[in-house]
Structure formats: C-alpha cells, structure tokens
Design a protein around this motif. Structure first.
Motif, PDB file in Angstrom:
ATOM      1  N   ASN A 291     -29.853  40.441  27.121  1.00  0.00           N
ATOM      2  CA  ASN A 291     -28.514  40.713  27.645  1.00  0.00           C
ATOM      3  C   ASN A 291     -27.513  39.612  27.317  1.00  0.00           C
ATOM      4  O   ASN A 291     -26.378  39.650  27.782  1.00  0.00           O
ATOM      5  CB  ASN A 291     -28.558  40.952  29.159  1.00  0.00           C
ATOM      6  N   ARG A 292     -27.981  38.614  26.574  1.00  0.00           N
ATOM      7  CA  ARG A 292     -27.138  37.490  26.147  1.00  0.00           C
ATOM      8  C   ARG A 292     -26.410  36.830  27.321  1.00  0.00           C
ATOM      9  O   ARG A 292     -25.232  36.506  27.245  1.00  0.00           O
ATOM     10  CB  ARG A 292     -26.166  37.939  25.064  1.00  0.00           C
ATOM     11  N   LEU A 293     -27.140  36.635  28.427  1.00  0.00           N
ATOM     12  CA  LEU A 293     -26.578  35.995  29.617  1.00  0.00           C
ATOM     13  C   LEU A 293     -27.039  34.545  29.709  1.00  0.00           C
ATOM     14  O   LEU A 293     -28.206  34.235  29.453  1.00  0.00           O
ATOM     15  CB  LEU A 293     -27.004  36.730  30.889  1.00  0.00           C
ATOM     16  N   GLY A 294     -26.128  33.674  30.095  1.00  0.00           N
ATOM     17  CA  GLY A 294     -26.449  32.286  30.347  1.00  0.00           C
ATOM     18  C   GLY A 294     -26.134  31.941  31.792  1.00  0.00           C
ATOM     19  O   GLY A 294     -25.262  32.559  32.417  1.00  0.00           O
ATOM     20  N   VAL A 295     -26.847  30.959  32.314  1.00  0.00           N
ATOM     21  CA  VAL A 295     -26.615  30.453  33.663  1.00  0.00           C
ATOM     22  C   VAL A 295     -26.565  28.931  33.551  1.00  0.00           C
ATOM     23  O   VAL A 295     -27.434  28.323  32.925  1.00  0.00           O
ATOM     24  CB  VAL A 295     -27.732  30.872  34.639  1.00  0.00           C
ATOM     25  N   SER A 296     -25.555  28.334  34.144  1.00  0.00           N
ATOM     26  CA  SER A 296     -25.398  26.888  34.055  1.00  0.00           C
ATOM     27  C   SER A 296     -24.945  26.339  35.406  1.00  0.00           C
ATOM     28  O   SER A 296     -24.137  26.967  36.095  1.00  0.00           O
ATOM     29  CB  SER A 296     -24.338  26.560  32.992  1.00  0.00           C
ATOM     30  N   VAL A 297     -25.470  25.179  35.759  1.00  0.00           N
ATOM     31  CA  VAL A 297     -24.990  24.459  36.937  1.00  0.00           C
ATOM     32  C   VAL A 297     -24.086  23.350  36.414  1.00  0.00           C
ATOM     33  O   VAL A 297     -24.469  22.595  35.515  1.00  0.00           O
ATOM     34  CB  VAL A 297     -26.157  23.865  37.758  1.00  0.00           C
ATOM     35  N   CYS A 298     -22.869  23.276  36.941  1.00  0.00           N
ATOM     36  CA  CYS A 298     -21.921  22.261  36.490  1.00  0.00           C
ATOM     37  C   CYS A 298     -21.289  21.583  37.699  1.00  0.00           C
ATOM     38  O   CYS A 298     -21.349  22.082  38.810  1.00  0.00           O
ATOM     39  CB  CYS A 298     -20.857  22.875  35.590  1.00  0.00           C
ATOM     40  N   ARG A 299     -20.669  20.433  37.436  1.00  0.00           N
ATOM     41  CA  ARG A 299     -19.950  19.715  38.489  1.00  0.00           C
ATOM     42  C   ARG A 299     -18.555  20.295  38.635  1.00  0.00           C
ATOM     43  O   ARG A 299     -17.877  20.552  37.647  1.00  0.00           O
ATOM     44  CB  ARG A 299     -19.822  18.231  38.136  1.00  0.00           C
ATOM     45  N   LEU A 300     -18.123  20.481  39.855  1.00  0.00           N
ATOM     46  CA  LEU A 300     -16.761  20.910  40.134  1.00  0.00           C
ATOM     47  C   LEU A 300     -15.920  19.659  40.377  1.00  0.00           C
ATOM     48  O   LEU A 300     -16.184  18.894  41.298  1.00  0.00           O
ATOM     49  CB  LEU A 300     -16.716  21.825  41.363  1.00  0.00           C
ATOM     50  N   LEU A 301     -14.904  19.465  39.540  1.00  0.00           N
ATOM     51  CA  LEU A 301     -14.045  18.292  39.651  1.00  0.00           C
ATOM     52  C   LEU A 301     -12.799  18.572  40.483  1.00  0.00           C
ATOM     53  O   LEU A 301     -12.349  17.710  41.226  1.00  0.00           O
ATOM     54  CB  LEU A 301     -13.633  17.814  38.254  1.00  0.00           C
ATOM     55  N   ALA A 302     -12.231  19.776  40.331  1.00  0.00           N
ATOM     56  CA  ALA A 302     -11.009  20.119  41.064  1.00  0.00           C
ATOM     57  C   ALA A 302     -10.775  21.622  41.007  1.00  0.00           C
ATOM     58  O   ALA A 302     -11.222  22.299  40.086  1.00  0.00           O
ATOM     59  CB  ALA A 302      -9.806  19.386  40.466  1.00  0.00           C
TER      60      ALA A 302
ATOM     61  N   LEU B 237     -19.220  27.469  25.697  1.00  0.00           N
ATOM     62  CA  LEU B 237     -18.197  27.129  24.723  1.00  0.00           C
ATOM     63  C   LEU B 237     -16.806  27.602  25.127  1.00  0.00           C
ATOM     64  O   LEU B 237     -16.666  28.515  25.943  1.00  0.00           O
ATOM     65  CB  LEU B 237     -18.562  27.749  23.371  1.00  0.00           C
ATOM     66  N   GLU B 238     -15.811  27.001  24.513  1.00  0.00           N
ATOM     67  CA  GLU B 238     -14.425  27.397  24.739  1.00  0.00           C
ATOM     68  C   GLU B 238     -14.272  28.894  24.459  1.00  0.00           C
ATOM     69  O   GLU B 238     -14.756  29.405  23.450  1.00  0.00           O
ATOM     70  CB  GLU B 238     -13.512  26.598  23.812  1.00  0.00           C
ATOM     71  N   GLY B 239     -13.633  29.601  25.382  1.00  0.00           N
ATOM     72  CA  GLY B 239     -13.419  31.028  25.233  1.00  0.00           C
ATOM     73  C   GLY B 239     -14.521  31.903  25.800  1.00  0.00           C
ATOM     74  O   GLY B 239     -14.394  33.124  25.853  1.00  0.00           O
ATOM     75  N   THR B 240     -15.610  31.304  26.246  1.00  0.00           N
ATOM     76  CA  THR B 240     -16.739  32.068  26.770  1.00  0.00           C
ATOM     77  C   THR B 240     -16.322  32.889  27.984  1.00  0.00           C
ATOM     78  O   THR B 240     -15.683  32.375  28.897  1.00  0.00           O
ATOM     79  CB  THR B 240     -17.893  31.111  27.168  1.00  0.00           C
ATOM     80  N   PRO B 241     -16.704  34.171  28.027  1.00  0.00           N
ATOM     81  CA  PRO B 241     -16.433  34.980  29.213  1.00  0.00           C
ATOM     82  C   PRO B 241     -17.375  34.605  30.361  1.00  0.00           C
ATOM     83  O   PRO B 241     -18.588  34.512  30.181  1.00  0.00           O
ATOM     84  CB  PRO B 241     -16.681  36.414  28.746  1.00  0.00           C
ATOM     85  N   VAL B 242     -16.800  34.369  31.521  1.00  0.00           N
ATOM     86  CA  VAL B 242     -17.561  34.037  32.727  1.00  0.00           C
ATOM     87  C   VAL B 242     -17.691  35.307  33.554  1.00  0.00           C
ATOM     88  O   VAL B 242     -16.698  35.963  33.872  1.00  0.00           O
ATOM     89  CB  VAL B 242     -16.842  32.921  33.527  1.00  0.00           C
ATOM     90  N   LEU B 243     -18.925  35.647  33.908  1.00  0.00           N
ATOM     91  CA  LEU B 243     -19.191  36.881  34.639  1.00  0.00           C
ATOM     92  C   LEU B 243     -19.277  36.676  36.141  1.00  0.00           C
ATOM     93  O   LEU B 243     -19.042  37.600  36.912  1.00  0.00           O
ATOM     94  CB  LEU B 243     -20.475  37.529  34.128  1.00  0.00           C
ATOM     95  N   ASP B 244     -19.628  35.460  36.578  1.00  0.00           N
ATOM     96  CA  ASP B 244     -19.692  35.184  38.009  1.00  0.00           C
ATOM     97  C   ASP B 244     -19.634  33.683  38.237  1.00  0.00           C
ATOM     98  O   ASP B 244     -20.033  32.887  37.379  1.00  0.00           O
ATOM     99  CB  ASP B 244     -20.959  35.762  38.626  1.00  0.00           C
ATOM    100  N   ILE B 245     -19.130  33.317  39.399  1.00  0.00           N
ATOM    101  CA  ILE B 245     -18.993  31.923  39.835  1.00  0.00           C
ATOM    102  C   ILE B 245     -19.580  31.858  41.236  1.00  0.00           C
ATOM    103  O   ILE B 245     -19.180  32.624  42.113  1.00  0.00           O
ATOM    104  CB  ILE B 245     -17.502  31.520  39.884  1.00  0.00           C
ATOM    105  N   LYS B 246     -20.517  30.934  41.431  1.00  0.00           N
ATOM    106  CA  LYS B 246     -21.128  30.781  42.751  1.00  0.00           C
ATOM    107  C   LYS B 246     -21.189  29.307  43.110  1.00  0.00           C
ATOM    108  O   LYS B 246     -21.430  28.465  42.244  1.00  0.00           O
ATOM    109  CB  LYS B 246     -22.562  31.327  42.749  1.00  0.00           C
ATOM    110  N   PRO B 247     -20.996  28.973  44.373  1.00  0.00           N
ATOM    111  CA  PRO B 247     -21.210  27.583  44.770  1.00  0.00           C
ATOM    112  C   PRO B 247     -22.702  27.276  44.711  1.00  0.00           C
ATOM    113  O   PRO B 247     -23.535  28.135  45.015  1.00  0.00           O
ATOM    114  CB  PRO B 247     -20.695  27.531  46.204  1.00  0.00           C
ATOM    115  N   TYR B 248     -23.027  26.065  44.289  1.00  0.00           N
ATOM    116  CA  TYR B 248     -24.431  25.647  44.280  1.00  0.00           C
ATOM    117  C   TYR B 248     -24.778  25.150  45.681  1.00  0.00           C
ATOM    118  O   TYR B 248     -24.092  24.287  46.228  1.00  0.00           O
ATOM    119  CB  TYR B 248     -24.672  24.534  43.260  1.00  0.00           C
ATOM    120  N   LEU B 249     -25.823  25.692  46.244  1.00  0.00           N
ATOM    121  CA  LEU B 249     -26.289  25.301  47.573  1.00  0.00           C
ATOM    122  C   LEU B 249     -27.667  24.665  47.469  1.00  0.00           C
ATOM    123  O   LEU B 249     -28.562  25.225  46.819  1.00  0.00           O
ATOM    124  CB  LEU B 249     -26.374  26.524  48.490  1.00  0.00           C
ATOM    125  N   VAL B 250     -27.849  23.535  48.110  1.00  0.00           N
ATOM    126  CA  VAL B 250     -29.127  22.838  48.107  1.00  0.00           C
ATOM    127  C   VAL B 250     -30.241  23.767  48.584  1.00  0.00           C
ATOM    128  O   VAL B 250     -31.361  23.721  48.072  1.00  0.00           O
ATOM    129  CB  VAL B 250     -29.049  21.569  48.989  1.00  0.00           C
TER     130      VAL B 250
END
Length: 155
Positions: free
Chosen positions: A93-104, A118-131
C-alpha cells in the motif's frame, strides 16, 4: 471488505527533496494541513513533544512493489526478508509511518524535525505520540536491523 480510499490531510513542505537513507536527525520540515481543515483541528497538539505521521510513499511506482523476499535497504550482505519484515517504501500500500519531534504549531503548520518523508509527501494521518502506546515489554530485533539502521537518525 471495501478498498479504502484515502485523501491526504496534509503535505510535507521542506525537508529533503530526494531520498537518501541515513542522517534524518534534525532534518526540519513543515506539515501543512489541507485547506479543508481549520487550524483548530490542531488545537491541543502543541502539548505533545512527538507525533506519529502516516504518509504515502508517493514516488514509488506500484509496479516496483515486491512481495517476495529481498535484502533490506538493497544491502547485498543482508538476509532475504519478506516485505513485512522491513520498513522500506516498496510495500503493497506504499504507506510509511514515522515518529518525529514537534517543534511548533503555527496555524495550519506543524514544524517538525526527524520526519523521514520527502518534500511534497502526502500525509494521511497525524497522531500525537503517547508513551502509553510504546511497548511495555523489551523490544527485540535482529542484529542486521541494528547494523543497517545505526546511522538513520544520527546527526
């Protein structure tokens, strides 16, 4: 079950324009929400240090997706592993999942670091990372994975 039809909620701006494997630490980018979302969709997100981002490997041709075993990261010395035994972009399905730091958070923009998209990549969902979603048991992985990924988030 019906096939899912997903539309991007955001796009990656900045960061890397081309793929190369390592040194993603401190690569900065912006995740900009699509216009159909009000900035209030991000309300409260600024309280979190990290995000989980689900995105589409949009530069991977569907014809290049392989399900048979191959070496991870095209490393000829690596073991042959199936498509679900590594995290590469040549996935069904060509899906990626990444954990990143939120700066602002700024309007519809999320300023992030360490996002390996990469620049221009479509983001399908955004979730807060929870411990609480991190594994509670020790994480196990093969030695080849540790060797291959050693430089991935190195500065």
């Amino acid at each position: 079950m019906d096939d899912a039809i997903l539309s991007p909620v955001a796009r990656v701006l900045g960061g890397r324009p081309e793929m190369y494997e390592d040194n993603w630490y401190d690569v900065k980018a912006v995740i900009r929400l699509e216009d159909r979302f009000e900035p209030s969709a991000l309300q409260g997100l600024q309280e979190f240090s990290h995000l989980e981002i689900v995105f589409r490997f949009d530069r991977i041709d569907e014809a290049d997706v392989q399900s048979r075993p191959r070496p991870p990261r095209k490393n000829p010395d690596g073991p042959l592993v199936g498509v679900f035994a590594h995290r590469g972009p040549y996935r069904p399905n060509r899906l990626g999942v990444s954990v990143c730091r939120l700066l602002a958070v700024d309007g519809r923009d999320l300023h992030v670091a360490d996002l390996d998209a990469l620049e221009g990549t479509p983001v399908l969902d955004i979730k807060p990372y929870l411990v609480e979603f991190a594994p509670t048991d020790p994480v196990r992985q093969p030695a080849w994975a540790t060797r291959l990924m050693r430089e991935y988030y190195k500065a």
